[in-house]
Design a protein around this motif. Structure first.
Motif, mmCIF file in Angstrom:
data_model
loop_
_atom_site.group_PDB
_atom_site.id
_atom_site.type_symbol
_atom_site.label_atom_id
_atom_site.label_comp_id
_atom_site.label_asym_id
_atom_site.label_seq_id
_atom_site.Cartn_x
_atom_site.Cartn_y
_atom_site.Cartn_z
ATOM 1 N N ASP A 83 0.855 -1.193 0.000
ATOM 2 C CA ASP A 83 0.000 0.000 0.000
ATOM 3 C C ASP A 83 0.890 1.241 0.000
ATOM 4 O OD1 ASP A 83 -1.774 2.051 0.430
ATOM 5 O OD2 ASP A 83 -2.745 1.133 2.169
ATOM 6 N N LEU A 84 0.864 1.933 -1.140
ATOM 7 C CA LEU A 84 1.709 3.129 -1.287
ATOM 8 C C LEU A 84 1.313 4.229 -0.310
ATOM 9 C CD1 LEU A 84 1.685 3.280 -5.178
ATOM 10 C CD2 LEU A 84 3.702 2.830 -3.763
ATOM 11 N N SER A 85 0.082 4.157 0.200
ATOM 12 C CA SER A 85 -0.403 5.233 1.062
ATOM 13 C C SER A 85 -0.351 4.880 2.552
ATOM 14 C CB SER A 85 -1.838 5.600 0.684
ATOM 15 O OG SER A 85 -2.704 4.533 1.011
ATOM 16 N N MET A 106 7.298 10.350 16.130
ATOM 17 C CA MET A 106 7.219 9.429 14.997
ATOM 18 C C MET A 106 6.281 9.919 13.894
ATOM 19 S SD MET A 106 9.379 7.106 15.496
ATOM 20 C CE MET A 106 9.004 6.053 14.123
ATOM 21 N N VAL A 107 5.123 10.437 14.275
ATOM 22 C CA VAL A 107 4.125 10.771 13.250
ATOM 23 C C VAL A 107 4.660 11.841 12.279
ATOM 24 C CG1 VAL A 107 1.769 11.623 12.854
ATOM 25 C CG2 VAL A 107 2.201 9.885 14.619
ATOM 26 N N PRO A 108 5.222 12.953 12.770
ATOM 27 C CA PRO A 108 5.799 13.914 11.811
ATOM 28 C C PRO A 108 7.039 13.387 11.106
ATOM 29 C CG PRO A 108 5.689 14.860 14.050
ATOM 30 C CD PRO A 108 5.242 13.448 14.152
ATOM 31 N N ALA A 109 7.806 12.514 11.788
ATOM 32 C CA ALA A 109 9.010 11.955 11.141
ATOM 33 C C ALA A 109 8.613 11.119 9.932
ATOM 34 C CB ALA A 109 9.806 11.108 12.147
ATOM 35 N N VAL A 110 7.570 10.322 10.082
ATOM 36 C CA VAL A 110 7.089 9.489 8.972
ATOM 37 C C VAL A 110 6.608 10.393 7.839
ATOM 38 C CG1 VAL A 110 5.211 7.912 8.282
ATOM 39 C CG2 VAL A 110 6.511 7.470 10.389
ATOM 40 N N ASP A 111 5.871 11.420 8.199
ATOM 41 C CA ASP A 111 5.329 12.335 7.200
ATOM 42 C C ASP A 111 6.447 12.946 6.364
ATOM 43 O OD1 ASP A 111 4.065 15.074 6.271
ATOM 44 O OD2 ASP A 111 2.436 13.706 6.779
ATOM 45 N N SER A 112 7.477 13.456 7.033
ATOM 46 C CA SER A 112 8.519 14.135 6.246
ATOM 47 C C SER A 112 9.382 13.142 5.474
ATOM 48 C CB SER A 112 9.383 15.047 7.131
ATOM 49 O OG SER A 112 10.134 14.273 8.009
ATOM 50 N N TYR A 113 9.418 11.888 5.916
ATOM 51 C CA TYR A 113 10.203 10.870 5.190
ATOM 52 C C TYR A 113 9.546 10.511 3.851
ATOM 53 C CZ TYR A 113 13.160 6.690 4.708
ATOM 54 O OH TYR A 113 14.067 5.755 4.274
ATOM 55 N N TYR A 114 8.189 10.491 3.840
ATOM 56 C CA TYR A 114 7.476 9.999 2.647
ATOM 57 C C TYR A 114 6.778 11.066 1.800
ATOM 58 C CZ TYR A 114 7.831 5.236 4.574
ATOM 59 O OH TYR A 114 8.283 4.045 5.058
ATOM 60 N N ARG A 115 6.321 12.139 2.416
ATOM 61 C CA ARG A 115 5.438 13.074 1.696
ATOM 62 C C ARG A 115 6.090 13.618 0.428
ATOM 63 N NH1 ARG A 115 0.700 15.182 2.600
ATOM 64 N NH2 ARG A 115 0.662 14.516 4.785
ATOM 65 N N GLY A 116 5.383 13.503 -0.676
ATOM 66 C CA GLY A 116 5.866 14.019 -1.958
ATOM 67 C C GLY A 116 7.004 13.209 -2.566
ATOM 68 N N LYS A 117 7.313 12.039 -1.990
ATOM 69 C CA LYS A 117 8.459 11.250 -2.479
ATOM 70 C C LYS A 117 7.973 9.910 -3.020
ATOM 71 C CE LYS A 117 11.314 13.463 1.017
ATOM 72 N NZ LYS A 117 11.781 13.305 2.399
ATOM 73 N N ALA A 118 7.509 9.949 -4.262
ATOM 74 C CA ALA A 118 6.897 8.762 -4.865
ATOM 75 C C ALA A 118 7.873 7.585 -4.904
ATOM 76 C CB ALA A 118 6.407 9.103 -6.269
ATOM 77 N N GLN A 119 9.118 7.892 -5.236
ATOM 78 C CA GLN A 119 10.110 6.803 -5.328
ATOM 79 C C GLN A 119 10.324 6.152 -3.963
ATOM 80 O OE1 GLN A 119 12.943 6.368 -8.090
ATOM 81 N NE2 GLN A 119 13.390 4.491 -6.959
#
Ligand SMILES: Cc1cc2nc3c(=O)[nH]c(=O)nc-3n(C[C@H](O)[C@H](O)[C@H](O)COP(=O)(O)O)c2cc1C
Length: 201
Positions: A83-85, A106-119
């Motif tokens: 699940d990509l999302s 953790m919650v903001p860390a996950v967000d900044s790790y993935y947001r806008g980074k499709a690859q």
């Protein structure tokens, strides 16, 4: 068998006993071992295994897998999706049981790790699925079953057959059951020194 023996005895099995039946409970038990114990980045559990029980679905998938017999003959077939999302949709649930300061980190860390980074989103589901698949295959071996990881199929065609949701990607398939042929000797393993380097390439 100890863990090393399980690892050594897992082989990609090409011919399964088509008459051998695994109960749904056994299949769920194997899946649950992987679901509960495989590691995933940020514990996001990106995997979304689809168990294919319907014979007609198996036949269609076999056609999309260049006729590979494992697809219909194995007792258990999993189309392992990711699940990509999950980084966005699941993060709060997953970290809900953690202490408040851990959640707040953790919650903001996950967000900044993935947001806008499709690859990154795609890479992560593939990493998680690979580890999930190996965990499932080792659990199967420990339970006396053989397995075959598979990516020899038309991903778009299988996606249509399984009604793949837009935010899912197919990672690979795993066939599990009773092998009926002896595995080929392990061949072509690259030498340690050629592959493993130290400190820098
Ligand atoms: C991602 C992946 C995809 C694979 N796809 C197929 C496949 O479509 N059909 C097949 O018979 N074997 C497939 N294999 C099995 C490999 O051929 C096998 O793992 C490799 O030859 C080494 O043999 P072993 O697993 O018995 O050690 C796949 C393995 C991996 C990891």
């Amino acid at each position: 068998m100890n863990a090393i023996e399980v690892i050594q005895q897992r082989r990609a099995t090409k011919q399964f006993d088509a008459g051998y039946v695994m109960t749904l409970e056994e299949k769920k038990e194997l899946l649950n071992i992987a679901l509960q114990n495989a590691p995933s980045a940020f514990n996001l559990q990106h995997w979304r295994p689809l168990l294919i029980e319907d014979r007609a679905q198996r036949e269609k998938i076999r056609e999309a897998a260049w006729g590979q017999a494992q697809v219909t003959d194995a007792s258990m077939l999993v189309v392992l999706c990711g699940d990509l999302s999950s980084w966005e949709s699941q993060v709060k649930n997953i970290w809900a049981e953690a202490a408040e300061p851990v959640q707040q980190y953790m919650v903001p860390a996950v967000d900044s790790y993935y947001r806008g980074k499709a690859q990154t989103q795609r890479d992560e589901i593939m990493r998680s699925a690979g580890i999930f698949a190996q965990t499932l295959m080792l659990a199967a071996k420990a339970h006396g079953y053989d397995s075959c990881p598979m990516d020899g199929f038309d991903f778009d065609a299988v996606g249509k057959i399984i009604n793949k949701p837009e935010q899912y990607e197919i990672c690979l398939m795993i066939a599990i059951g009773k092998g009926v042929s002896q595995p080929y000797p392990r061949i072509g393993k690259l030498p340690f020194e050629q592959i493993v380097k130290t400190d820098r390439f």
